[in-house]
Design an enzyme around this catalytic site. Structure first.
Site, PDB file in Angstrom:
ATOM      1  CG  ASP A  10      20.896  91.589  28.692  1.00 37.45           C
ATOM      2  OD1 ASP A  10      21.408  92.695  28.424  1.00 37.45           O
ATOM      3  OD2 ASP A  10      21.574  90.616  29.064  1.00 37.45           O
ATOM      4  CB  SER A  11      22.863  91.966  24.678  1.00 37.33           C
ATOM      5  OG  SER A  11      23.566  91.564  25.848  1.00 37.33           O
ATOM      6  CE1 TYR A  42      22.073  94.459  21.991  1.00 41.83           C
ATOM      7  CE2 TYR A  42      21.035  95.492  23.900  1.00 41.83           C
ATOM      8  CZ  TYR A  42      20.919  94.843  22.688  1.00 41.83           C
ATOM      9  OH  TYR A  42      19.680  94.575  22.169  1.00 41.83           O
ATOM     10  N   GLY A  43      28.017  95.739  24.808  1.00 42.43           N
ATOM     11  CA  GLY A  43      28.997  96.524  25.558  1.00 42.43           C
ATOM     12  C   GLY A  43      30.017  97.289  24.724  1.00 42.43           C
ATOM     13  CB  CYS A  73      20.545  95.532  29.148  1.00 44.13           C
ATOM     14  SG  CYS A  73      22.030  95.960  28.222  1.00 44.13           S
ATOM     15  CB  THR A  75      25.099  98.289  27.595  1.00 39.85           C
ATOM     16  OG1 THR A  75      26.003  97.416  28.282  1.00 39.85           O
ATOM     17  CG2 THR A  75      25.835  99.081  26.554  1.00 39.85           C
ATOM     18  CB  THR A 184      21.976  92.124  33.750  1.00 39.07           C
ATOM     19  OG1 THR A 184      22.109  92.144  32.319  1.00 39.07           O
ATOM     20  CG2 THR A 184      21.260  93.377  34.229  1.00 39.07           C
ATOM     21  CG  HIS A 185      26.036  89.048  30.697  1.00 42.77           C
ATOM     22  ND1 HIS A 185      25.291  90.013  30.064  1.00 42.77           N
ATOM     23  CD2 HIS A 185      26.013  87.962  29.871  1.00 42.77           C
ATOM     24  CE1 HIS A 185      24.856  89.539  28.900  1.00 42.77           C
ATOM     25  NE2 HIS A 185      25.284  88.290  28.754  1.00 42.77           N
TER      26      HIS A 185
HETATM   27  N1  DGL Z   1      23.994  92.448  30.152  1.00 42.75           N
HETATM   28  C1  DGL Z   1      24.225  93.675  29.475  1.00 42.75           C
HETATM   29  C2  DGL Z   1      24.548  94.791  30.397  1.00 42.75           C
HETATM   30  O1  DGL Z   1      24.006  94.786  31.478  1.00 42.75           O
HETATM   31  C3  DGL Z   1      24.925  93.617  28.145  1.00 42.75           C
HETATM   32  C4  DGL Z   1      26.295  93.055  28.076  1.00 42.75           C
HETATM   33  C5  DGL Z   1      26.752  93.006  26.632  1.00 42.75           C
HETATM   34  O2  DGL Z   1      25.952  92.615  25.775  1.00 42.75           O
HETATM   35  O3  DGL Z   1      27.886  93.409  26.371  1.00 42.75           O
HETATM   36  O4  DGL Z   1      25.276  95.708  30.103  1.00 42.75           O
END
Ligand code: DGL
Length: 261
Positions: A10-11, A42-43, A73, A75, A184-185
């Protein structure tokens, strides 16, 4: 092969919500986690950038001998899963398909989806949900601040509560009682979301659906590890103090953190 680790990326800290579900479901597996903290978030990045990061992460996990890759993740699943599948000769599981399969086992005609801007703009959740059930009504909302606030360890701050209030507005208004946590956050905000909505709601945690799919795949392909024989490891592309603190709070077991280039 069986002894080789499951590679998860993930990021940042978000994918740990997936790792923790995998750990519960598959305690004998060896896990390696790559948090691409250098490129967080990543978003708000372009599709090309996300594909680039996802390729690098997958390559690294393969170098570390992963037997299967989990994109923890939303994204990267939305924007890069197809490319990764065509580029690498290894099984890759994203978070969307297993979750939509879970949703389809129930008789649902209305569902909410919250995720990053990149994910919502891609329409990936809608596409997959409608492919299986073209009558389903989907209410989706991008929540651009949530991953960053969680990554900084401020999910339960006043600011966290304020943005949850704002983002939950369309769901509360329509009394949506099933919401996919499409980033996932977001399981980190579970309590705040429940408090804000104030009515019973199912918050669908992709970590749970992914770990079920993963277990099935490993079982069917005789890839389960019989006995845990290696320590779990987290690799970060940039050292982050917040990450260590959040990992400690989020996981109820110890895990070593290393840096990689
Ligand atoms: N946890 C990631 C997701 O599920 C990335 C969130 C991010 O880095 O913006 O999209």
């Amino acid at each position: 092969m069986n002894k080789r680790p499951i590679g998860i990326f993930d990021s940042g800290v978000g994918g740990l919500t997936v790792l923790s579900e995998i750990k519960k479901k598959l305690p004998n597996e060896n896990l390696i986690y790559l948090g691409d903290t250098k490129n967080f978030p990543y978003g708000n990045k372009s599709k090309e950038e996300i594909i680039d990061f996802a390729i690098q992460n997958t390559q690294k996990l393969i170098e570390l001998e992963a037997k299967i890759i989990v994109i923890a993740c939303g994204t990267a699943t939305s924007l890069a899963l197809d490319v990764l599948k065509s580029k690498f000769n290894i099984q890759i599981i994203g978070i969307i398909e297993p979750t939509v399969e879970y949703v389809n086992k129930q008789n649902i005609n209305r569902i909410g989806v919250i995720a990053t801007e990149g994910t919502i703009k891609s329409g990936a959740w809608e596409k997959e949900l409608l492919k299986q059930n073209d009558k389903i009504e989907i209410i989706s909302k991008a929540c651009p601040m949530l991953a960053t606030i969680a990554e900084e360890g401020r999910a339960t701050s006043e600011e966290g509560r304020k943005v949850i209030k704002e983002y939950m507005e369309p769901f509360k208004k329509n009394k949506i009682d099933k919401i996919i946590l499409g980033c996932t956050h977001y399981p980190i905000y579970e309590k705040l979301i429940r408090e804000e909505l104030g009515y019973p709601v199912e918050l669908i945690n992709t970590g749970v659906t992914v770990s079920e799919k993963l277990e099935k795949y490993l079982k069917n392909n005789n890839l389960l590890n019989a006995k845990k024989d290696n320590e779990d490891l987290i690799f970060l592309s940039k050292p982050e103090d917040d990450f260590k603190k959040i990992a400690k709070n989020l996981l109820n077991f110890d895990i070593k953190i290393r840096q990689i280039s």
